[in-house]
Design an enzyme around this catalytic site. Structure first.
Site, PDB file in Angstrom:
ATOM      1  N   ARG A 149      -1.599  -4.880  15.520  1.00  8.78           N
ATOM      2  CA  ARG A 149      -0.542  -4.014  14.988  1.00  8.78           C
ATOM      3  C   ARG A 149       0.778  -4.782  14.918  1.00  8.78           C
ATOM      4  NH1 ARG A 149      -1.947   1.575  16.859  1.00  8.78           N
ATOM      5  NH2 ARG A 149      -4.108   1.744  16.163  1.00  8.78           N
ATOM      6  N   HIS A 186      -7.290  -0.691  13.302  1.00  9.26           N
ATOM      7  CA  HIS A 186      -8.161   0.095  14.186  1.00  9.26           C
ATOM      8  C   HIS A 186      -9.619  -0.299  13.965  1.00  9.26           C
ATOM      9  CE1 HIS A 186      -7.814   3.521  10.914  1.00  9.26           C
ATOM     10  NE2 HIS A 186      -8.070   2.339  10.396  1.00  9.26           N
ATOM     11  N   TRP A 214       0.191   3.684  11.341  1.00 10.26           N
ATOM     12  CA  TRP A 214      -0.255   2.336  11.733  1.00 10.26           C
ATOM     13  C   TRP A 214       0.732   1.285  11.233  1.00 10.26           C
ATOM     14  CZ3 TRP A 214      -3.426   6.202   9.994  1.00 10.26           C
ATOM     15  CH2 TRP A 214      -4.413   6.623  10.885  1.00 10.26           C
ATOM     16  N   GLN A 271     -10.109  -1.388  20.911  1.00 11.50           N
ATOM     17  CA  GLN A 271     -10.477   0.024  20.791  1.00 11.50           C
ATOM     18  C   GLN A 271     -11.966   0.180  21.000  1.00 11.50           C
ATOM     19  OE1 GLN A 271      -9.138   1.630  17.020  1.00 11.50           O
ATOM     20  NE2 GLN A 271      -7.190   2.306  17.884  1.00 11.50           N
ATOM     21  N   ALA A 291     -16.401  11.316  14.952  1.00 12.00           N
ATOM     22  CA  ALA A 291     -15.849  10.006  15.296  1.00 12.00           C
ATOM     23  C   ALA A 291     -14.963  10.209  16.516  1.00 12.00           C
ATOM     24  CB  ALA A 291     -15.041   9.450  14.134  1.00 12.00           C
ATOM     25  N   VAL A 295     -10.565  12.615   9.847  1.00 12.87           N
ATOM     26  CA  VAL A 295     -11.377  13.657  10.492  1.00 12.87           C
ATOM     27  C   VAL A 295     -10.825  15.044  10.165  1.00 12.87           C
ATOM     28  CG1 VAL A 295     -12.388  12.376  12.426  1.00 12.87           C
ATOM     29  CG2 VAL A 295     -10.053  13.232  12.613  1.00 12.87           C
TER      30      VAL A 295
HETATM   31  N1  DAH Z   1      -8.417   5.005  14.693  1.00 11.43           N
HETATM   32  C1  DAH Z   1      -7.512   5.816  15.490  1.00 11.43           C
HETATM   33  C2  DAH Z   1      -6.273   5.035  15.830  1.00 11.43           C
HETATM   34  O1  DAH Z   1      -6.239   3.856  15.655  1.00 11.43           O
HETATM   35  C3  DAH Z   1      -8.192   6.316  16.731  1.00 11.43           C
HETATM   36  C4  DAH Z   1      -9.191   7.365  16.378  1.00 11.43           C
HETATM   37  C5  DAH Z   1      -8.778   8.650  16.193  1.00 11.43           C
HETATM   38  C6  DAH Z   1     -10.504   7.041  16.187  1.00 11.43           C
HETATM   39  C7  DAH Z   1      -9.677   9.647  15.855  1.00 11.43           C
HETATM   40  C8  DAH Z   1     -11.432   8.027  15.838  1.00 11.43           C
HETATM   41  C9  DAH Z   1     -10.969   9.323  15.657  1.00 11.43           C
HETATM   42  O2  DAH Z   1     -12.711   7.760  15.657  1.00 11.43           O
HETATM   43  O3  DAH Z   1     -11.866  10.282  15.303  1.00 11.43           O
HETATM   44  O4  DAH Z   1      -5.322   5.601  16.281  1.00 11.43           O
END
Ligand code: DAH
Length: 347
Positions: free
Chosen positions: A204, A178, A155, A218, A315, A261
């Site tokens: 970002r 995010h 990020w 998102q 998630a 995760v």
């Molecule tokens: N937060 C991640 C991003 O910004 C996207 C994401 C990936 C969200 C996996 C999720 C997840 O809930 O399980 O790239």
């Protein structure tokens, strides 16, 4: 002398009555009443007059002077009125003219977000929101992304103020990178079982090009209960992607790393342009990565005050801007925030 005065009077009353503009009237006024104006200079010769003549000429001069002044004032008023009338006529013409009435519509991203929120609502997910300006803890540390860990490089972050000032403590403020910054709050604040969705803006520190924006959206789901599994993940992926891209689209989960995760998955949809044959857009592989997902990491469940021995959670998230690019064939992500009507009218 008296004929001279009457002469001036008659010739100027005539000129005044024909004057068409305020400028013209100003000029007439000056030739009569200016420093060397005809009326101004007349009394210079009065000293040559006999007392008897002066007693007639004096009052005549005064009357003519007043009459001319009044004539100029009256004419000024008339000229002004006719100018106003002209303006008013033009104004009316404008009103009757061709100002087109245009009906607006929702921005394509707003419309897509609404569609997605309705899909989530139908299967029991409620919306939740988290701060855009947030602490390092909610955006990174609490999500198993410690300071100094290489995963942070995933990020590009806009920090608020200089990081050293806070000694890289958990309180360091940043613009959230995010919507996952909502996860810990969701788990801490809500009662189990949890079925939540977040649709919102994030930021970002990007190098901008046709595929990268600094400000976008998102969509994210957090589902925690007893016995939640990867099967639920596959179901949710199919449910959302088939509604957005049509029920023929094939959906697959592929192992992918996200720090919060375990296991993590990339959610692919069969390429909507070549139907899986392989083309330029999917890089020849026949699949497009559409979402990220996984089973919530025990570390994160713990941070949220949930016992990972008893509960499991998933998630799941994607970017509506990217979805809209694919769905509507938009060539440059920057068009969405551009405010360019030529683009918006395509929808
Ligand atoms: N937060 C991640 C991003 O910004 C996207 C994401 C990936 C969200 C996996 C999720 C997840 O809930 O399980 O790239």
């Amino acid at each position: 002398m008296d004929w001279k005065i009457l002469n001036i009077k008659n010739s100027y009353l005539e000129k005044i009555s024909r004057a068409k503009s305020l400028n013209e009237l100003d000029e007439i006024y000056l030739t009569l009443f200016g420093k060397s104006g005809e009326i101004t200079l007349l009394p210079k010769n009065f000293s040559e007059l006999s007392k008897e003549d002066l007693s007639k000429i004096g009052p005549l001069f005064n009357r003519v002077k007043t009459e001319l002044e009044k004539a100029i004032d009256d004419r000024r008023e008339k000229v002004r009125e006719s100018v106003y009338k002209q303006l008013k006529d033009e104004e009316l013409e404008l009103e009757e003219g061709s100002i087109k009435k245009r009906k607006g519509h929702l921005h394509p991203i707003t419309a897509l977000n609404e569609e997605i929120a309705n899909l989530g609502k139908k299967i029991g997910f409620q919306q939740f929101s988290a701060p855009h300006i947030d602490s390092d803890y909610y955006n990174f540390e609490g999500l198993n992304i410690p300071y100094g860990h290489p995963a942070r490089d995933l990020w590009d972050t806009l920090y608020i103020d200089h990081p050293e000032k806070y000694g890289f403590k958990e309180g360091q403020l940043l613009l959230r990178t995010h919507t996952s910054n909502a996860q810990i709050r969701i788990m801490k604040e809500l009662k189990l079982p949890i079925r939540i969705m977040v649709i919102d803006r994030l930021f970002r520190f990007e190098n901008l090009d046709a595929r990268h924006e600094h400000t976008f959206d998102q969509f994210e789901i957090v589902y925690v209960d007893k016995g939640v599994s990867m099967a639920n993940l596959q179901y949710l992926s199919e449910y959302f992607l088939k509604h957005i891209f049509g029920k023929d689209i094939k959906v697959r989960l592929r192992p992918k790393y996200y720090p919060f995760v375990e296991p993590g998955a990339g959610v692919d949809g069969e390429c909507i342009f070549c139907k899986g044959k392989g083309c330029k857009i999917c890089g020849g592989v026949g699949w497009l990565e559409l979402a990220g997902a996984g089973m919530i990491h025990p570390f994160v469940l713990n941070m949220g005050g949930i016992d990972p021995e008893k509960y499991s959670g998933l998630a799941w998230g994607f970017g509506p801007f990217r979805m809209a690019m694919l769905k509507y064939g938009v060539e440059d992500i920057r068009l969405f925030n551009s405010g360019d009507l030529r683009f918006l009218e395509r929808f």
